[in-house]
Design an enzyme around this catalytic site. Structure first.
Site, short mmCIF file in Angstrom:
data_model
loop_
_atom_site.label_atom_id
_atom_site.label_comp_id
_atom_site.label_asym_id
_atom_site.label_seq_id
_atom_site.Cartn_x
_atom_site.Cartn_y
_atom_site.Cartn_z
CG ASP A 84 -0.10 0.09 2.42
OD1 ASP A 84 0.48 -0.62 2.69
OD2 ASP A 84 -0.86 0.11 3.54
CB THR A 108 10.05 2.29 7.11
OG1 THR A 108 10.41 3.09 8.43
CG2 THR A 108 11.57 1.74 6.81
CB SER A 109 4.70 3.73 5.99
OG SER A 109 4.82 2.38 6.55
CG HIS A 151 -21.86 -8.90 50.01
ND1 HIS A 151 -20.52 -9.60 49.76
CD2 HIS A 151 -21.37 -8.35 51.51
CE1 HIS A 151 -19.76 -9.75 50.75
NE2 HIS A 151 -20.12 -9.39 51.50
CB SER A 282 -39.79 -1.37 26.97
OG SER A 282 -39.92 -3.36 25.89
NE ARG A 296 -26.23 3.73 22.79
CZ ARG A 296 -26.43 4.67 22.38
NH1 ARG A 296 -26.20 5.63 22.74
NH2 ARG A 296 -27.98 4.89 22.45
#
Length: 441
Positions: A84, A108-109, A151, A282, A296
């Site tokens: 690439d 170098t990349s 707990h 819901s 999430r």
């Protein structure tokens, strides 16, 4: 317009911010290559590399943002040469013929450090905002008593602000860790194919002062304070691992805090903020108000908290001066860890900036459990007056079980205090007990 016939990561299509997504786009990647090649050419010309003309530099500068047509040229060339970087050099030479033959001289990349630095700069203020939100919340509710839980069973009361301060402290640890790895970032610089600078020694005729100056110029242009002391063909993948460890730790904190919030939502102590137009909790049960953002956060945080394992394996399995088995996985993992962190922070900011508290429920729960809370004070007062701690503990344990049965099985009130007053064991020290109960209340 998205292509609905091709897979898209949900991190990009649903969760992450536009600025974070833009950072890891193919255009940003390819354009950053071109900026690096411009900086290198400018620095090499300044230090006397005569092959690089002013026309070549201007040609590169005029084509820093890669076009769709150049992308196609690079894609066709990569199918042919299977590399690439070389394909994109080829595409830039087509765009800038005056620079042909002088792009990427002796280099170098190396551009991931730039992306990770810029991504950390997007992450840090967002995490600082969450810290600010929680500090405001903790201060606001510092004096509101609420049940503590061990707990996930009722324990000694704390305040709601005190609980938020626990969350706040953990996020501050994360902020400190991420700030540290950000401040520690350095550039790889012009080190050659194995880190020996052999190719640059050839170009500059063994003039090490010029090579050091080259790296100084590159760091100034790229915005880094300096280069790592030792690099091979790549900078050490330990750098990636340090960043991943800090972000993974943040992911674990996010899960921890969001899980607490989910529990408190269940207990009706507090709730997530709800937007004005948000109507559905819901699809089946319209009465429900689910902590969807916290769920999430837990989902994304679970993945982020475990992503450091990939970076551990990638670092530990590099051979000698470099192997290419780091390439494919880093193309996925580096963007993913930042998109994950960014997505989590967007939801965390929303949740922590608008938590809704229900003081009446908090008082009701506290009142129901308070007789149990008073027993520690009772035991301590009895000990002060020569009563065996173990014996007092056993007597209160028995009466507590009876009171709990009355609540759970009979639907009655918590009558532990009344049971203590009537217990034969507590007749002699009853005045002490009443005093302790008064203190507890």
């Amino acid at each position: 317009m998205p292509n609905y016939d091709e897979y898209q990561t949900p991190l990009a299509s649903r969760y992450a911010s536009n600025e974070m997504k833009k950072l890891f786009t193919p255009r940003e990647r390819a354009s950053t290559w071109r900026k690096l090649w411009l900086w290198l050419a400018e620095a090499e010309k300044e230090l006397g590399v005569t092959q690089i003309s002013s026309e070549a530099i201007e040609a590169i500068r005029a084509n820093l943002v890669i076009s769709d047509e150049a992308f196609q040229v690079a894609a066709d060339e990569e199918r042919r040469c299977r590399h690439d970087v070389m394909a994109h050099i080829y595409a830039l030479e087509k765009d800038a013929p005056a620079a042909a033959g002088v792009i990427h001289i002796a280099a170098t990349s190396c551009f991931d450090l730039i992306f990770m630095r810029d991504a950390l700069d997007l992450i840090l203020p967002k995490l600082a905002k969450v810290v600010h939100n929680l500090s405001q919340f903790a201060f606001k509710y510092k004096d509101l008593p609420t049940l503590g839980f061990t707990h996930y069973q009722a324990a000694q009361p704390i305040t709601l602000g005190r609980r938020a301060a626990q969350w706040l402290q953990d996020f501050i640890f994360d902020l400190e860790d991420i700030e540290y790895v950000r401040a520690s970032l350095r550039f790889r610089g012009a080190q050659g194919t194995t880190g020996s600078q052999a190719s640059f020694m050839e170009i500059f005729h063994n003039d090490t002062v010029k090579i050091d100056k080259l790296n100084q110029i590159l760091c100034e242009k790229s915005g880094f304070p300096g280069c790592y002391d030792i690099s091979t063909q790549t900078y050490t993948r330990k750098v990636d691992l340090r960043i991943a460890n800090a972000l993974s730790s943040f992911g674990a904190t996010a899960v921890r805090v969001a899980t607490d919030i989910r529990h408190l939502c269940h207990d009706k102590v507090l709730d997530e903020p709800h937007e004005a137009g948000q109507k559905i909790g819901s699809s089946a049960m319209p009465y429900k108000s689910n902590p969807m953002r916290s769920e999430r956060i837990c989902s994304l945080g679970r993945k982020l908290s475990n992503i450091s394992v990939n970076f551990t394996d990638t670092f530990s399995r590099q051979w000698l001066e470099r192997t290419l088995d780091d390439s494919a996985i880093r193309r996925m993992d580096i963007p993913d860890m930042f998109l994950l962190a960014d997505s989590i922070l967007i939801s965390l900011d929303n949740v922590t900036d608008g938590l809704v508290v229900f003081p009446a429920i908090i008082r009701s729960q506290l009142t129901q459990e308070l007789p149990f809370m008073a027993t520690e004070n009772v035991i301590i007062r009895l000990i002060d007056h020569g009563i065996s701690r173990q014996e007092a503990h056993e007597q209160i344990r028995i009466l507590s079980r009876e009171a709990a049965y009355n609540v759970k099985m009979e639907g009655g009130n918590n009558d532990l205090i009344e049971r203590i007053k009537k217990s034969e064991f507590f007749v002699s020290p009853i005045i002490i007990i009443l005093y302790a109960i008064e203190l507890a209340h």
